[in-house]
Design a protein around this motif. Structure first.
Motif, PDB file in Angstrom:
ATOM      1  N   THR A 183     153.513   8.337  -1.276  1.00  0.00           N
ATOM      2  CA  THR A 183     153.748   8.290   0.073  1.00  0.00           C
ATOM      3  C   THR A 183     152.987   7.345   0.560  1.00  0.00           C
ATOM      4  O   THR A 183     153.297   6.481   1.594  1.00  0.00           O
ATOM      5  N   VAL A 184     151.426   7.550   0.451  1.00  0.00           N
ATOM      6  CA  VAL A 184     150.479   6.473   0.866  1.00  0.00           C
ATOM      7  C   VAL A 184     150.862   4.912   0.581  1.00  0.00           C
ATOM      8  O   VAL A 184     150.899   3.918   1.668  1.00  0.00           O
ATOM      9  N   LEU A 185     151.340   4.765  -0.681  1.00  0.00           N
ATOM     10  CA  LEU A 185     151.690   3.545  -0.994  1.00  0.00           C
ATOM     11  C   LEU A 185     152.906   2.889  -0.455  1.00  0.00           C
ATOM     12  O   LEU A 185     152.957   1.842   0.007  1.00  0.00           O
TER      13      LEU A 185
ATOM     14  N   THR B 155     150.547  -2.780  -4.580  1.00  0.00           N
ATOM     15  CA  THR B 155     151.018  -1.192  -4.602  1.00  0.00           C
ATOM     16  C   THR B 155     151.732  -0.605  -5.990  1.00  0.00           C
ATOM     17  O   THR B 155     151.445   0.184  -6.595  1.00  0.00           O
ATOM     18  N   LEU B 156     152.372  -2.066  -6.649  1.00  0.00           N
ATOM     19  CA  LEU B 156     152.759  -1.497  -8.077  1.00  0.00           C
ATOM     20  C   LEU B 156     151.659  -1.499  -8.948  1.00  0.00           C
ATOM     21  O   LEU B 156     151.669  -0.785  -9.675  1.00  0.00           O
ATOM     22  N   GLY B 157     150.659  -2.343  -8.715  1.00  0.00           N
ATOM     23  CA  GLY B 157     149.401  -2.408  -9.566  1.00  0.00           C
ATOM     24  C   GLY B 157     148.622  -0.933  -9.513  1.00  0.00           C
ATOM     25  O   GLY B 157     148.444  -0.530 -10.533  1.00  0.00           O
TER      26      GLY B 157
ATOM     27  N   VAL C  13     162.908   1.558  -2.549  1.00  0.00           N
ATOM     28  CA  VAL C  13     163.756   2.111  -3.491  1.00  0.00           C
ATOM     29  C   VAL C  13     162.907   2.571  -4.722  1.00  0.00           C
ATOM     30  O   VAL C  13     163.038   3.771  -5.293  1.00  0.00           O
ATOM     31  N   LEU C  14     161.818   2.114  -5.263  1.00  0.00           N
ATOM     32  CA  LEU C  14     161.163   2.616  -6.459  1.00  0.00           C
ATOM     33  C   LEU C  14     160.387   3.843  -5.890  1.00  0.00           C
ATOM     34  O   LEU C  14     160.116   4.634  -6.711  1.00  0.00           O
ATOM     35  N   SER C  15     159.674   3.686  -4.840  1.00  0.00           N
ATOM     36  CA  SER C  15     158.990   4.992  -4.186  1.00  0.00           C
ATOM     37  C   SER C  15     159.790   6.194  -4.004  1.00  0.00           C
ATOM     38  O   SER C  15     159.505   7.028  -4.471  1.00  0.00           O
ATOM     39  N   PHE C  16     161.148   5.896  -3.650  1.00  0.00           N
ATOM     40  CA  PHE C  16     162.079   7.053  -3.338  1.00  0.00           C
ATOM     41  C   PHE C  16     162.211   7.493  -4.904  1.00  0.00           C
ATOM     42  O   PHE C  16     162.044   8.812  -4.927  1.00  0.00           O
ATOM     43  N   TRP C  17     162.620   6.980  -5.686  1.00  0.00           N
ATOM     44  CA  TRP C  17     162.925   7.543  -6.997  1.00  0.00           C
ATOM     45  C   TRP C  17     161.925   8.189  -7.937  1.00  0.00           C
ATOM     46  O   TRP C  17     162.211   9.194  -8.517  1.00  0.00           O
TER      47      TRP C  17
END
Length: 419
Positions: free
Chosen positions: A185-187, A275-277, A195-199
């Motif tokens: 959520t923070v990221l 954020t991906l890192g 989309v990545l965060s949701f899944w």
């Protein structure tokens, strides 16, 4: 991500899924929890059995999904009923692999991870988007529900594997998925790919909801709240019903326009890479934590859920040998307590008090599970023999149509072994 317009021969609808608000995540966790507890109630308490329960819910899933797919817009009651059923169904598929086929949880986790990645790859190749704000054609909705089914199966395998590795109790086990969801959520607020965060968050809600269900349902002797699976199911079904009624009236989660988008925090390629890192680092840290926990002395938290462990040495016992070893190796006080419970249950069955018998035999299950850590190391073969007999007793008494003859036979055999 870009959106590809539907061709004229594709069924075009209003968006078929709710807006992702706080209500979405609340009801998603509620559905996951009730799915876990309700499946356990039907499977174990009613004695239907794992495979039969899976067949039953697969049929129900086909029916409710057919109703959901025929709708042309998002309808809260139909959508969330489908989520509840798919939650149970996905969980049962993983349980069958683990408990019936003997597939290790790490293999199940790997298989479902690959299947989910392949689903997303084919979905994106065909539709050019994985956004849930674009579920407006039959094709996209089919991809969406299949992905949801796989996420529940994957979440079940991953969550159970975590418990197997760590031995954490139900209360403590809530903290890991909850902490990871908070990080995601923070990221997302910091500009991560939506989309990545949701899944990622969607997958993590499965072990979170299941652990909450275990915490509510398990007896206090096993670090739970002692409400039971049926009581837990009623509580969370009531919460789901109240939430669905509110959403049906308020329409707070409706996306009427296919092109509508929810709030997306400011982002940039640099923020997404950063954020991906952080997500990758969190994954590595989680693996490190699980590896450390697995190295600590512990007993798997799933020991009571799976089949009785086998012993590596010695031929299988017959009843006479098991009776002798129980008398020699198990504390007489514990064995006397078990005999008392079984005798009480026999009397209740004989007086046609089936409800009382089911309640009393639960005391045996609780006491036996609580003593496993001390009894099994004393004599693994004797423990396994008695554990199998106790399972037979529980199954006969909790059957949907109990047979007094079968109940008495199972309890008499157990009493003989207990001396």
């Amino acid at each position: 991500m870009t959106e590809r317009a539907a061709t004229p021969d594709v069924r075009q609808m209003l968006n078929k899924v709710p807006e992702v608000t706080i209500w979405f995540w609340v009801i998603k966790i509620l559905c996951t929890t009730v799915g876990e507890s309700f499946a356990d109630w039907i499977n174990m308490t009613l004695g239907v059995g794992l495979v039969n329960t899976a067949v039953l819910f697969t049929a129900v899933f086909v029916v409710v999904l057919g109703v959901q797919m025929r709708l042309r817009r998002y309808v809260p009651a139909a959508y969330w009923l489908t989520v509840v059923v798919v939650s149970v169904t996905g969980t049962l598929y993983t349980d069958i692999l683990t408990d019936q086929a003997g597939v290790p949880l790490w293999i199940s986790t790997t298989i479902f991870s690959i299947l989910l990645a392949a689903t997303f790859a084919v979905w994106f190749a065909k539709e050019r988007t994985l956004s849930i704000h674009s579920i407006s054609t039959t094709s996209r909705e089919a991809f969406y529900w299949f992905a949801v089914l796989v996420t529940f199966a994957l979440g079940t395998a991953t969550g159970d594997w975590t418990l197997e590795l760590t031995g954490w109790g139900p209360g403590l086990s809530i903290l890991l998925p909850l902490g990871l969801i908070a990080l995601v959520t923070v990221l997302w607020r910091s500009g991560a790919d939506p989309v990545l965060s949701f899944w990622v968050a969607y997958i993590l809600t499965r072990p979170l909801g299941a652990n909450i269900g275990d915490w509510f349902g398990l007896p206090k002797s096993e670090q739970g709240l002692g409400i039971g699976v049926f009581g837990t199911s009623l509580i969370f079904l009531g919460a789901i019903l109240a939430t669905v009624i509110y959403l049906s009236i308020s329409r707070a989660d409706v996306i009427e326009d296919v092109e509508a988008t929810s709030y997306v925090p400011p982002s940039s390629p640099q923020r997404r890479r950063a954020t991906l890192g952080v997500m990758a680092a969190a994954a590595v840290a989680t693996i490190g934590l699980l590896t450390w926990a697995n190295a600590q002395p512990h007993q798997s938290a799933l020991a009571d859920e799976g089949p009785a462990p086998s012993c590596d040495s010695g031929a299988p016992l017959d009843q006479a040998a098991a009776t002798k070893q129980v008398a020699a190796d198990f504390p007489s006080s514990s064995v006397n307590d078990y005999r008392t419970i079984v005798t009480d249950t026999q009397d209740l069955v004989a007086s046609d008090d089936q409800s009382g018998a089911q309640s009393r035999i639960t005391d045996l299950e609780t006491a036996w599970d609580a003593d496993q850590g001390s009894l099994q190391p004393k004599n693994c073969q004797a423990w396994t023999y008695v554990d199998t007999q106790i399972d037979d007793v529980l199954t006969s008494i909790r059957a949907s149509s109990p047979d007094q003859g079968a109940e008495d036979q199972a309890m008499t055999a157990l009493l003989t072994t207990l001396g």
